[in-house]
Each structure stands twice: as structure tokens, then as C-alpha cells.
Design a protein around this motif. Structure first.
Motif, PDB file in Angstrom:
ATOM      1  N   ASN A 298       0.702  -1.108  -0.072  1.00 61.12           N
ATOM      2  CA  ASN A 298      -0.008   0.090   0.098  1.00 61.12           C
ATOM      3  C   ASN A 298       0.855   1.246   0.005  1.00 61.12           C
ATOM      4  OD1 ASN A 298      -2.001  -1.497  -0.103  1.00 61.12           O
ATOM      5  ND2 ASN A 298      -2.974  -1.239   2.065  1.00 61.12           N
ATOM      6  N   GLY A 299       1.788   1.315   0.790  1.00 65.72           N
ATOM      7  CA  GLY A 299       2.970   2.451   0.823  1.00 65.72           C
ATOM      8  C   GLY A 299       3.451   2.379  -0.622  1.00 65.72           C
ATOM      9  N   MET A 300       3.596   1.538  -1.300  1.00 59.12           N
ATOM     10  CA  MET A 300       4.487   1.815  -2.647  1.00 59.12           C
ATOM     11  C   MET A 300       3.488   2.212  -3.343  1.00 59.12           C
ATOM     12  SD  MET A 300       7.109   1.673  -4.329  1.00 59.12           S
ATOM     13  CE  MET A 300       8.406   0.188  -4.159  1.00 59.12           C
ATOM     14  N   ALA A 301       2.110   1.675  -3.582  1.00 59.93           N
ATOM     15  CA  ALA A 301       1.037   2.204  -4.440  1.00 59.93           C
ATOM     16  C   ALA A 301       0.755   3.611  -3.966  1.00 59.93           C
ATOM     17  CB  ALA A 301      -0.070   1.226  -4.411  1.00 59.93           C
ATOM     18  N   VAL A 302       0.629   3.933  -3.030  1.00 55.42           N
ATOM     19  CA  VAL A 302       0.346   5.340  -2.621  1.00 55.42           C
ATOM     20  C   VAL A 302       1.350   6.340  -3.084  1.00 55.42           C
ATOM     21  CG1 VAL A 302      -0.030   7.201  -0.615  1.00 55.42           C
ATOM     22  CG2 VAL A 302      -1.278   4.962  -0.905  1.00 55.42           C
ATOM     23  N   ALA A 303       2.676   6.014  -2.665  1.00 60.23           N
ATOM     24  CA  ALA A 303       3.778   6.495  -3.107  1.00 60.23           C
ATOM     25  C   ALA A 303       3.900   7.038  -4.554  1.00 60.23           C
ATOM     26  CB  ALA A 303       5.074   6.202  -2.588  1.00 60.23           C
ATOM     27  N   LYS A 304       3.610   6.004  -5.550  1.00 63.96           N
ATOM     28  CA  LYS A 304       3.753   6.252  -6.825  1.00 63.96           C
ATOM     29  C   LYS A 304       2.529   7.117  -7.493  1.00 63.96           C
ATOM     30  CE  LYS A 304       6.155   2.075  -8.422  1.00 63.96           C
ATOM     31  NZ  LYS A 304       6.037   0.598  -8.817  1.00 63.96           N
ATOM     32  N   PHE A 305       1.348   6.839  -6.812  1.00 64.63           N
ATOM     33  CA  PHE A 305       0.279   7.740  -7.518  1.00 64.63           C
ATOM     34  C   PHE A 305       0.494   8.977  -7.180  1.00 64.63           C
ATOM     35  CE2 PHE A 305      -3.498  10.186  -6.192  1.00 64.63           C
ATOM     36  CZ  PHE A 305      -4.190  10.103  -7.456  1.00 64.63           C
ATOM     37  N   LEU A 306       1.161   9.501  -5.820  1.00 63.61           N
ATOM     38  CA  LEU A 306       1.453  10.736  -5.413  1.00 63.61           C
ATOM     39  C   LEU A 306       2.618  11.250  -6.191  1.00 63.61           C
ATOM     40  CD1 LEU A 306       1.393  10.532  -1.450  1.00 63.61           C
ATOM     41  CD2 LEU A 306      -0.302  11.766  -2.630  1.00 63.61           C
ATOM     42  N   GLU A 307       3.607  10.631  -6.700  1.00 61.97           N
ATOM     43  CA  GLU A 307       4.659  11.117  -7.347  1.00 61.97           C
ATOM     44  C   GLU A 307       4.150  11.801  -8.781  1.00 61.97           C
ATOM     45  OE1 GLU A 307       7.210   8.016  -8.605  1.00 61.97           O
ATOM     46  OE2 GLU A 307       9.211   8.953  -8.058  1.00 61.97           O
ATOM     47  N   ALA A 308       3.049  10.971  -9.396  1.00 63.85           N
ATOM     48  CA  ALA A 308       2.493  11.267 -10.538  1.00 63.85           C
ATOM     49  C   ALA A 308       1.667  12.347 -10.548  1.00 63.85           C
ATOM     50  CB  ALA A 308       2.152  10.205 -11.282  1.00 63.85           C
ATOM     51  N   HIS A 309       1.258  13.023  -9.492  1.00 63.43           N
ATOM     52  CA  HIS A 309       0.034  13.887  -9.202  1.00 63.43           C
ATOM     53  C   HIS A 309       0.760  15.329  -9.412  1.00 63.43           C
ATOM     54  CE1 HIS A 309      -3.538  15.628  -8.141  1.00 63.43           C
ATOM     55  NE2 HIS A 309      -4.132  14.628  -8.164  1.00 63.43           N
ATOM     56  N   PRO A 310      -0.092  16.320 -10.132  1.00 61.91           N
ATOM     57  CA  PRO A 310       0.566  17.580 -10.489  1.00 61.91           C
ATOM     58  C   PRO A 310       0.509  18.442  -9.303  1.00 61.91           C
ATOM     59  CG  PRO A 310      -1.494  17.085 -11.625  1.00 61.91           C
ATOM     60  CD  PRO A 310      -1.208  15.829 -11.218  1.00 61.91           C
ATOM     61  N   LYS A 311      -0.553  17.893  -8.255  1.00 60.49           N
ATOM     62  CA  LYS A 311      -0.411  18.925  -7.071  1.00 60.49           C
ATOM     63  C   LYS A 311       0.463  18.449  -5.975  1.00 60.49           C
ATOM     64  CE  LYS A 311      -5.122  20.471  -7.676  1.00 60.49           C
ATOM     65  NZ  LYS A 311      -6.769  20.210  -7.468  1.00 60.49           N
ATOM     66  N   VAL A 341       4.684   7.027   4.175  1.00 61.49           N
ATOM     67  CA  VAL A 341       4.880   7.839   3.157  1.00 61.49           C
ATOM     68  C   VAL A 341       4.966   9.299   3.494  1.00 61.49           C
ATOM     69  CG1 VAL A 341       4.457   8.428   0.778  1.00 61.49           C
ATOM     70  CG2 VAL A 341       4.070   6.055   1.607  1.00 61.49           C
ATOM     71  N   SER A 342       5.887  10.218   3.116  1.00 66.17           N
ATOM     72  CA  SER A 342       5.550  11.647   3.393  1.00 66.17           C
ATOM     73  C   SER A 342       5.494  12.398   2.139  1.00 66.17           C
ATOM     74  CB  SER A 342       6.355  12.183   4.476  1.00 66.17           C
ATOM     75  OG  SER A 342       7.740  12.162   4.203  1.00 66.17           O
ATOM     76  N   PHE A 343       4.799  13.544   1.937  1.00 67.26           N
ATOM     77  CA  PHE A 343       4.872  14.281   0.690  1.00 67.26           C
ATOM     78  C   PHE A 343       4.635  15.635   0.956  1.00 67.26           C
ATOM     79  CE2 PHE A 343       0.187  14.088   0.318  1.00 67.26           C
ATOM     80  CZ  PHE A 343      -0.059  12.997   1.010  1.00 67.26           C
ATOM     81  N   GLY A 344       4.998  16.504  -0.022  1.00 68.49           N
ATOM     82  CA  GLY A 344       4.672  18.020   0.404  1.00 68.49           C
ATOM     83  C   GLY A 344       3.692  18.300  -0.871  1.00 68.49           C
ATOM     84  N   LEU A 345       2.737  19.286  -0.622  1.00 68.40           N
ATOM     85  CA  LEU A 345       1.580  19.482  -1.597  1.00 68.40           C
ATOM     86  C   LEU A 345       2.261  20.968  -2.015  1.00 68.40           C
ATOM     87  CD1 LEU A 345      -1.408  18.603   0.391  1.00 68.40           C
ATOM     88  CD2 LEU A 345      -0.566  17.506  -1.830  1.00 68.40           C
ATOM     89  N   ALA A 346       2.034  21.108  -3.595  1.00 67.36           N
ATOM     90  CA  ALA A 346       2.720  22.148  -4.337  1.00 67.36           C
ATOM     91  C   ALA A 346       1.748  23.541  -3.340  1.00 67.36           C
ATOM     92  CB  ALA A 346       2.322  22.229  -5.588  1.00 67.36           C
ATOM     93  N   GLY A 347       0.742  23.580  -3.078  1.00 63.11           N
ATOM     94  CA  GLY A 347       0.012  24.620  -2.440  1.00 63.11           C
ATOM     95  C   GLY A 347       0.298  24.913  -1.027  1.00 63.11           C
ATOM     96  N   GLY A 348       1.195  24.290  -0.533  1.00 57.75           N
ATOM     97  CA  GLY A 348       1.742  24.555   0.801  1.00 57.75           C
ATOM     98  C   GLY A 348       0.956  24.014   1.944  1.00 57.75           C
ATOM     99  N   ARG A 349       1.132  25.091   3.113  1.00 60.32           N
ATOM    100  CA  ARG A 349       0.378  24.806   4.563  1.00 60.32           C
ATOM    101  C   ARG A 349      -1.051  24.687   4.440  1.00 60.32           C
ATOM    102  NH1 ARG A 349       1.587  26.327  10.045  1.00 60.32           N
ATOM    103  NH2 ARG A 349       3.634  26.991   9.534  1.00 60.32           N
ATOM    104  N   ASP A 416      -9.586   7.581  -2.459  1.00 61.20           N
ATOM    105  CA  ASP A 416      -9.689   8.819  -1.064  1.00 61.20           C
ATOM    106  C   ASP A 416      -8.814   9.832  -1.321  1.00 61.20           C
ATOM    107  OD1 ASP A 416     -10.809   9.657   0.911  1.00 61.20           O
ATOM    108  OD2 ASP A 416      -9.764   8.770   2.447  1.00 61.20           O
ATOM    109  N   ILE A 417      -7.501   9.518  -1.733  1.00 61.58           N
ATOM    110  CA  ILE A 417      -6.468  10.479  -1.884  1.00 61.58           C
ATOM    111  C   ILE A 417      -6.569  11.491  -3.191  1.00 61.58           C
ATOM    112  CG2 ILE A 417      -4.116  11.008  -2.385  1.00 61.58           C
ATOM    113  CD1 ILE A 417      -3.452   8.201  -0.608  1.00 61.58           C
ATOM    114  N   ALA A 418      -7.151  10.814  -4.233  1.00 59.53           N
ATOM    115  CA  ALA A 418      -7.348  11.471  -5.344  1.00 59.53           C
ATOM    116  C   ALA A 418      -8.558  12.739  -5.134  1.00 59.53           C
ATOM    117  CB  ALA A 418      -7.739  10.741  -6.776  1.00 59.53           C
ATOM    118  N   GLN A 419      -9.641  12.065  -4.513  1.00 61.94           N
ATOM    119  CA  GLN A 419     -10.772  13.106  -4.388  1.00 61.94           C
ATOM    120  C   GLN A 419     -10.380  14.246  -3.419  1.00 61.94           C
ATOM    121  OE1 GLN A 419     -13.008  13.685  -1.569  1.00 61.94           O
ATOM    122  NE2 GLN A 419     -11.944  12.171  -0.270  1.00 61.94           N
ATOM    123  N   ALA A 420      -9.585  13.944  -2.392  1.00 59.27           N
ATOM    124  CA  ALA A 420      -9.247  15.119  -1.346  1.00 59.27           C
ATOM    125  C   ALA A 420      -8.101  16.076  -2.488  1.00 59.27           C
ATOM    126  CB  ALA A 420      -8.402  14.308  -0.212  1.00 59.27           C
TER     127      ALA A 420
END
Ligand SMILES: Cc1ncc(COP(=O)(O)O)c(C=O)c1O
Length: 424
Positions: A298-311, A341-349, A416-420
């Protein structure tokens, strides 16, 4: 035995007619026929139990399973991961001594070493886990007694080069303690890479259900205390509080460390795990090997999805090929790392706050590493006293979200992550 089998059956083999599940010995104390019998226990001349503040049979069975999983020679449970790390360090250090530690360790352990142990007269030098061998060696002082790091750090998710840290520690005549909480022995056994002592917050994946706090310390039995006797008087000279026993002489490399931590530190500080908690921890351990696999998938699947997301601006997960820790992960964690998994959102805090509010499956919690997915924005919770600049320096920038992927379906988690993310 294979680690999968140890998870299920390690630590306890019932005899004829004995309970199949480990017995919960819910008793503070134990009965003896004569004072002489009990005296032998107090003198550490006989094995047995006298008071559950020091040792309890249920806790010992679970400690034995964790010991087998790590490939060690002796182990003990503690009431929390904090207690495990404190006991492991304080078993070796006293006022006037010095610790070398990785700078990216869990905040609670960082506080323990840099604030509380400093008040006890124990100093520390923190080093970047990616430092060169020269930089690492330069951190040692003549009074250094131990080196400390986390296999996968919480929340920075850096991977420790265990061999590099063990080599430096041994060159200076001191042991390496590794907190192996995040990968668990299912994914990494630090003793195979030179670590001498392993600690755990069993509160995390080992319990795995957010049910019981706990900790564990395991000794590899490999560090030769007597060969460095001048550095470790607590282990290598007589203990007046135990009738002049010299732990390293009496219990050898295999048993001295845990016997001293039990006989002295548990006696004086308490911090024992309750037998009921140990029983519940063992239920978690029985499925650890199966759960870790799903957490990692699950960690790997979520990390890969997030890596490819423009936001999403960046993703920290050592399983990703472009992670600066990927090579270390391939060496030390070939079967997977963990579900965090940790990640940063382009839109900040602000984007981080909106994103987390909109999640339906992932709950906002300070916890990590259990069956239900949870997340945290350190800037608005654990680190909220810091300004944006301080947050960056601490490695937890304002936009950072830490997500601990649970055991749900990865399809549902990603939906769930995609809709958020769409709501930002
Ligand atoms: C790597 C690590 N070590 C130790 C601890 C402390 O454990 P506990 O909360 O069980 O005291 C934690 C807690 O999050 C942790 O993540």
C-alpha cells in the motif's frame, strides 16, 4: 526457523495439556516456600520471578519471540518505546559520558537525548545520516559510549547505513543501538549488518492495531564488554546494589546487557509492560509478517500515485527509484520498507490542511503504523510552535503530510487521496 514461523509460534512451546495461547500471568508477585529460595533470586543465582515490576512470565515469552525474530541472545519488554530507548542508552551511559546519534531520529528520542539526558550530564553530538565516514568519525570523543540511529527514521524516512555506523562505532570501541521500529525484523535485521542492540516501539507495527503501548530491547550478544572494560564500568565492575555481581563476567556477552537493564533499571525506574499488554502485543506479532507485506504494498502504491500527481511537489519513500535512500533501501530493505510515506503539497500549508480535512478513510492522528490509514501535518500539530523557517530546518516543512498506509485496499486509499487532492 523462518521469520514467518517465528511470528506465529516463536517464544512459546506449550507442553502436554498446557494452554495453546500464551498464559496471562496477571500477578504482581510470586510465592516461595523458603526465604533462602527467594534470596537466590535476589542474588541472581537462580532463575525465577519475584515481582512483576522487574520481570513477568507473560512479558518474557513475548520478549523471547521478539528476540528470536531479531536473531538476538536476550531481550526484555518495556512499557513504551520511549522507555526502551532510554533504558538501552542509560544502561551504558552515566554523567560525563557522550552519545553520537543520527540527527533524523524520532522527535521524542531527540528530546530524550538532547534535553532530558543532557540534564543528567550526558552529552550528545548529532550527525547527518548521509555524512561521510570522516565526518562520522570526527563526532566521537574519548568519553563516547554509544552510537544511536533508526533503521527508517520517523518522520524523515531516511534510511540508516547500518554498516557505516557500526564500523565507526566499533572502531571507537562502542556499540551501535538501532531503533528498528519502522521496518520491524520482518523487513530488516540490524544485527546482520553489525548493530549490537536493537530497540522497538512495539506500539507501532508489532502491535499493529493501535491498541497497546509498548517497547522492547534486544541484545545481539556480540559486543565484547570486557574487551572495553574501562568504558563500561557498569557492566564490567562489581555492582554494589547486587552484592558485587559483575554482569559481564557472570552473564557473558550474551546476557550481561539485558540482565543489568532488568536488575538495575527496571528495579529502579519501573516502566515494565503489563502482562495484559504483552498478551495483546503477541496477538499482533502473530500476523506481523502478513501485515507488513500489505503495509509495504500500500505504501508503494500510494507513493507512486502521489509522485505522478501535479498537485504534489515531492514524495519521500525509499522504495521510489528517485529517492536519495533508494540504494540503501535495496541493500538493507530488499523486501520492502514500511507503509509510511511523506509528501509535500505544491499549495503549501493551506493545501495540506484542506487535503487532510477532505480525506474520508485516512484519519488525522499523531499515531503511525497501524491497520487503519492515518495522516498528520506536523506543522499544524506536533511541530506547531515552530515558524515556517524553523520547520524547514527541522526537516518537516509546512506543506509536509505524513501518511501511514494501513491494511485497506490500495484502490480505495488512492481513490480517497485523489478526491481530497481534487478539493485543493
Ligand atoms: C521510531 C520510534 N521510536 C520510538 C518511539 C517512541 O515509542 P512510544 O510511543 O511507544 O513510546 C516512536 C514513537 O512514535 C518511534 O516512532
Amino acid at each position: 526457523m523462518n521469520r514467518d514461523t517465528i511470528c506465529v509460534q516463536g517464544g512459546y512451546t506449550p507442553g502436554n495439556g498446557e494452554p495453546r495461547q500464551i498464559p496471562i500471568v496477571q500477578s504482581t508477585t510470586f510465592k516461595y516456600a523458603t526465604s533462602e529460595d527467594m534470596g537466590k533470586l535476589f542474588d541472581l543465582e537462580a532463575d525465577g520471578y519475584f515481582y512483576s515490576r522487574l520481570q513477568n512470565p507473560t512479558c518474557d515469552l513475548v520478549a523471547k519471540k521478539i528476540c528470536e525474530l531479531e536473531g538476538g541472545t536476550a531481550a526484555m519488554l518495556t512499557s513504551s518505546g520511549q522507555a526502551a530507548n532510554f533504558f538501552a542508552l542509560f544502561n551504558l551511559c552515566e554523567a560525563g559520558d557522550h552519545i553520537v546519534a543520527s540527527s533524523t531520529i524520532y522527535g521524542g528520542t531527540f528530546n530524550l537525548i538532547s534535553v532530558t539526558m543532557k540534564k543528567m550530564g550526558i552529552d550528545a553530538t548529532f550527525v547527518d545520516p548521509l555524512c561521510t565516514e570522516e565526518e562520522l568519525n570526527a563526532a566521537f570523543r574519548p568519553n563516547t559510549k554509544v552510537v544511536f540511529g533508526e533503521t527508517i527514521a520517523n518522520p524523515a524516512l531516511t534510511v540508516l547505513d547500518i554498516e557505516k555506523f557500526a564500523t565507526a562505532a566499533h572502531a571507537h570501541g562502542v556499540p551501535l543501538i538501532v531503533d528498528n521500529t519502522f521496518p520491524t525484523p520482518v523487513n530488516c535485521r540490524p544485527f546482520e549488518w553489525g548493530a549490537d542492540i536493537v530497540t522497538h516501539s512495539t506500539t507501532k507495527y508489532m502491535d499493529g492495531h493501535g491498541a497497546v503501548l509498548g517497547g522492547a530491547i534486544v541484545d545481539s550478544g556480540k559486543f565484547d564488554w570486557m574487551a572495553h572494560a574501562e568504558k563500561f564500568p557498569g557492566l564490567c565492575t562489581p555492582d554494589d546494589s547486587y552484592h558485587g555481581i559483575t554482569y559481564a563476567e557472570r552473564f557473558g556477552k550474551e546476557g550481561a546487557f539485558i540482565t543489568k537493564a532488568t536488575a538495575q533499571l527496571m528495579r529502579d525506574f519501573g516502566s515494565m509492560q503489563s502482562p495484559m499488554n504483552a498478551y495483546m502485543l503477541n496477538l499482533g506479532l502473530e500476523s506481523l509478517h502478513v501485515r507488513m507485506q500489505r503495509h509495504c504494498e500500500n505504501g508503494m502504491a500510494v507513493a507512486k500515485f502521489l509522485e505522478a500527481h501535479p498537485k504534489v511537489a515531492y514524495v519521500n519513500y525509499c522504495g521510489l527509484e528517485n529517492s536519495p535512500y533508494h540504494a540503501l533501501a535495496e541493500k538493507y530493505l530488499p523486501n520492502g520498507s514500511c507503509g509510511v510515506v511523506s509528501f509535500g503539497l505544491a499549495g503549501g500549508r493551506e493545501a495540506a490542511s484542506t487535503f487532510m480535512k477532505e480525506l474520508k478513510l485516512a484519519a488525522i492522528e499523531t499515531h503511525v503504523a497501524d491497520a487503519r490509514t492515518c495522516c498528520l501535518n506536523p506543522a499544524s500539530s506536533t511541530h506547531r510552535q515552530m515558524n515556517d523557517e524553523q520547520l524547514k530546518a527541522a526537516g518537516v516543512p509546512a506543506e509536509l503530510v505524513r501518511m501511514s498506509c494501513g491494511l485497506e485496499s490500495s484502490e480505495d486509499l488512492i481513490a480517497d487521496i485523489a478526491q481530497a487532492l481534487d478539493k485543493i
